[in-house]
Design an enzyme around this catalytic site. Structure first.
Site, PDB file in Angstrom:
ATOM      1  N   LYS A 257     -57.055  10.881  -9.586  1.00  0.00           N
ATOM      2  CA  LYS A 257     -56.394   9.593  -9.377  1.00  0.00           C
ATOM      3  C   LYS A 257     -56.698   9.108  -7.969  1.00  0.00           C
ATOM      4  O   LYS A 257     -56.177   9.617  -6.984  1.00  0.00           O
ATOM      5  CB  LYS A 257     -54.882   9.703  -9.533  1.00  0.00           C
TER       6      LYS A 257
ATOM      7  N   GLU B 201     -53.817  18.639   1.629  1.00  0.00           N
ATOM      8  CA  GLU B 201     -54.340  18.203   2.932  1.00  0.00           C
ATOM      9  C   GLU B 201     -53.434  17.072   3.371  1.00  0.00           C
ATOM     10  O   GLU B 201     -53.551  15.949   2.873  1.00  0.00           O
ATOM     11  CB  GLU B 201     -55.787  17.707   2.786  1.00  0.00           C
TER      12      GLU B 201
ATOM     13  N   CYS C 217     -56.670  11.531   9.195  1.00  0.00           N
ATOM     14  CA  CYS C 217     -55.610  12.502   9.506  1.00  0.00           C
ATOM     15  C   CYS C 217     -56.019  13.415  10.661  1.00  0.00           C
ATOM     16  O   CYS C 217     -55.188  14.125  11.198  1.00  0.00           O
ATOM     17  CB  CYS C 217     -55.239  13.295   8.264  1.00  0.00           C
TER      18      CYS C 217
ATOM     19  N   GLU D 213     -47.311   9.885  12.935  1.00  0.00           N
ATOM     20  CA  GLU D 213     -48.732   9.563  12.852  1.00  0.00           C
ATOM     21  C   GLU D 213     -48.921   8.058  13.048  1.00  0.00           C
ATOM     22  O   GLU D 213     -48.256   7.261  12.394  1.00  0.00           O
ATOM     23  CB  GLU D 213     -49.222   9.954  11.442  1.00  0.00           C
TER      24      GLU D 213
HETATM   25  P1  ADP Z   1     -51.095   7.051   2.558  1.00  0.00           P
HETATM   26  O1  ADP Z   1     -49.905   6.971   3.466  1.00  0.00           O
HETATM   27  O2  ADP Z   1     -52.341   7.531   3.200  1.00  0.00           O
HETATM   28  O3  ADP Z   1     -51.288   5.874   1.655  1.00  0.00           O
HETATM   29  P2  ADP Z   1     -49.937   8.492   0.372  1.00  0.00           P
HETATM   30  O4  ADP Z   1     -49.519   9.917   0.433  1.00  0.00           O
HETATM   31  O5  ADP Z   1     -48.884   7.458   0.195  1.00  0.00           O
HETATM   32  O6  ADP Z   1     -50.797   8.301   1.675  1.00  0.00           O
HETATM   33  O7  ADP Z   1     -51.044   8.265  -0.757  1.00  0.00           O
HETATM   34  C1  ADP Z   1     -52.055   9.175  -1.024  1.00  0.00           C
HETATM   35  C2  ADP Z   1     -52.291   9.211  -2.521  1.00  0.00           C
HETATM   36  O8  ADP Z   1     -51.103   9.660  -3.167  1.00  0.00           O
HETATM   37  C3  ADP Z   1     -52.629   7.865  -3.147  1.00  0.00           C
HETATM   38  O9  ADP Z   1     -53.537   8.067  -4.207  1.00  0.00           O
HETATM   39  C4  ADP Z   1     -51.276   7.417  -3.659  1.00  0.00           C
HETATM   40  O10 ADP Z   1     -51.404   6.482  -4.709  1.00  0.00           O
HETATM   41  C5  ADP Z   1     -50.718   8.729  -4.166  1.00  0.00           C
HETATM   42  N1  ADP Z   1     -49.263   8.756  -4.318  1.00  0.00           N
HETATM   43  C6  ADP Z   1     -48.331   8.055  -3.639  1.00  0.00           C
HETATM   44  N2  ADP Z   1     -47.090   8.351  -4.103  1.00  0.00           N
HETATM   45  C7  ADP Z   1     -47.238   9.263  -5.103  1.00  0.00           C
HETATM   46  C8  ADP Z   1     -46.346   9.986  -5.971  1.00  0.00           C
HETATM   47  N3  ADP Z   1     -45.036   9.812  -5.918  1.00  0.00           N
HETATM   48  N4  ADP Z   1     -46.893  10.832  -6.875  1.00  0.00           N
HETATM   49  C9  ADP Z   1     -48.216  11.027  -6.923  1.00  0.00           C
HETATM   50  N5  ADP Z   1     -49.101  10.398  -6.139  1.00  0.00           N
HETATM   51  C10 ADP Z   1     -48.631   9.530  -5.230  1.00  0.00           C
END
Ligand code: ADP
Length: 485
Positions: free
Chosen positions: A180, A255, A289, A386
């Protein structure tokens, strides 16, 4: 064969070898952060489509795991060649949805290919053991086998190479995958479907689903057929995924966030330190990161370091990633700019001096001026948070012990950097820093040959190196008895 960028820009998901839309027909808009224009849409899938993708991956796993490591290596080499043959088209696609300068995007796509090639080879070396047996009539074998279907969730800052680090070892080990990509940058993720198809991977080995993060995430973590979750993203989401994976006791590799310190000692080569600082801070406009979050500079060179970093920062060319010579693209979205503005305002309120940049760029949209803040102090928010933007806060320190203590004063432990010409100090500081990645007199250290991964709340597991394939393998112990000896 050379393809155009448009060839890789798929507005459909890749499930069981077919390109499909969401069951409801719903879509998500994808925006170019440099122009704020919508460049296309991708399906907004949820649990049902994800469940089908997992089923397809499970079915494909039964035959994929039986292929020889050599045959998998051959396909991975084809995948590598397909990426490199189309490096330019894939890099342009990446710039269009992510915003980074074209030169950086080319580098990222090259890195993706390098991970695939590295794991094509590492997959042939997943050795087990024959262990000296404590029993005369029994033998002990330890074997390594693919874990099964893996779920991979990736972020928008490296939409191509973060998938390479996961798909490379997974496919080499004999696993199948449901990936995803982030909703902001789905096309570079979906391009892996196009590439896998063209390289000749069997249907169902690679599946790519876009849409609701929480629905797709919930299905991937709760479905018992998925045996491993690999995630790159924020610590907050990572913790949620670990918690949700506990229900079916999946393997996890994470990560997560960083809060990289960059230490400059009085004895450092200052020119080298400034060049390293620019690379470690402003790559991808500060949105990695491993980007420096906090500079700590020793009293004796503080003023000179600030002056030189300001000069270098002000020279950076800000613009659209597709324009020749651009070194700083836009930030990913409005939320990212607001966060950076908040952190700069917080620092200014607490005595920080904005000595370069400090505000939105005149180009508008989500462009932000590369910024330096002198006289940073520990009560400012970026000591713990961050930044994920082009802001360099510079703290002062007096001695080595204080520098190491300040550097370690965070829940994170991903990357750190320090500059010194003293060999004894290099070892003392290296051993004192609680980080998974350490650059000594180097600002950019990521490479496929070395294990990338954080300590503390920055994550679990490693990507890259020979270690990177371990998380995709189960270890089995087999005792063979009754040998009649
Ligand atoms: P960033 O702050 O870099 O956007 P996130 O951790 O929010 O980092 O997002 C990283 C990935 O995790 C993206 O693919 C995002 O769509 C996905 N993501 C965000 N929330 C969820 C969740 N509750 N469950 C699974 N994947 C998620």
């Amino acid at each position: 064969m050379l393809k155009k960028t448009s060839h890789f820009m798929r507005e459909a998901n890749f499930i069981g070898g077919a390109w499909v839309g969401a069951d409801t027909g719903a879509t998500i808009d994808v925006v170019n952060p440099a122009t704020r224009q919508t460049i296309g849409t991708v399906p907004k899938c949820g649990r049902a489509e994800t469940r089908r993708a997992i089923k397809a991956a499970e079915e494909a796993f039964h035959s994929w795991k039986k292929t020889s490591a050599n045959d998998r290596a051959k396909l991975l080499r084809k995948l590598h060649d397909a990426i490199m043959d189309n490096q330019e088209a894939l890099a342009e696609l990446l710039v269009m949805e992510q915003g980074k300068p074209l030169a950086e995007a080319r580098g990222e796509v090259g890195m993706s290919a390098a991970y695939v090639l590295w794991y094509a080879e590492e997959g042939r070396r997943t050795y087990g053991d024959v262990v000296p047996s404590p029993w005369a009539d029994r033998r002990i074998l330890v074997t390594k086998e693919p874990v099964g279907v893996i779920g991979a969730i990736t972020p928008w800052n490296f939409p191509s190479s973060m998938l390479a680090r996961k798909l490379g070892p997974a496919l080499a080990a004999g696993c199948t995958a449901v990936a995803k990509p982030a909703s902001q940058t789905p096309y570079s993720g979906l391009a892996w479907g196009v590439l896998a198809e063209e390289a000749g991977f069997p249907a169902g080995v690679v599946n790519i689903v876009t849409g609701s993060a929480s629905e797709i995430g919930d299905e991937l973590t709760e479905n018992p057929l998925v045996r491993k979750i690999t995630f790159t993203g924020s610590t907050e989401v990572g913790k949620t995924l670990i918690r949700k994976s506990a229900g079916t006791v999946k393997k996890v590799s994470m990560e997560l966030g960083g809060n990289a310190p960059f230490l400059v000692f009085d004895d450092a080569d200052l020119e080298r330190a400034v060049a390293g600082a620019v690379a470690a801070k402003y790559r991808n406009s500060g949105q990695t990161c491993v980007c420096t979050n906090r500079f700590f500079v020793q009293e004796g060179v503080y003023d000179r370091f600030v002056e030189k970093l300001v000069e270098a920062t002000e020279r950076l060319k800000v613009g659209s990633g597709l324009e020749e010579g651009t070194q700083q693209g836009p930030l990913i979205d409005e939320k990212a700019v607001e966060k950076v503005e908040e952190l700069v305002a917080d620092a200014a309120e607490k005595g920080g001096k904005v000595v370069a940049g400090g505000k939105r760029h005149s180009l508008g949209g989500t462009f932000f001026e590369p910024t330096v803040i002198a006289e940073a102090s520990p009560e400012m928010r970026f000591m713990q948070e961050e930044i994920f933007g082009p802001v360099s806060p510079i703290f002062r320190f007096n001695n080595e012990e204080e520098a190491v203590r300040l550097a370690n004063d965070t829940a994170f432990g991903l990357a750190c950097y320090f500059y010194t010409a003293d060999l004894g100090r290099a070892f003392r500081v290296m051993e004192g820093l609680r980080y998974g990645l350490i650059g000594v007199n180097e600002g950019i250290i990521t490479t496929v040959e070395a294990p990338f991964g954080g300590l503390k709340e920055s994550g679990l597991g490693k990507e890259g190196g020979h270690q990177g394939i371990e998380d995709y393998l189960d270890t089995k112990y087999v005792c063979i008895g009754g040998l009649g000896l």
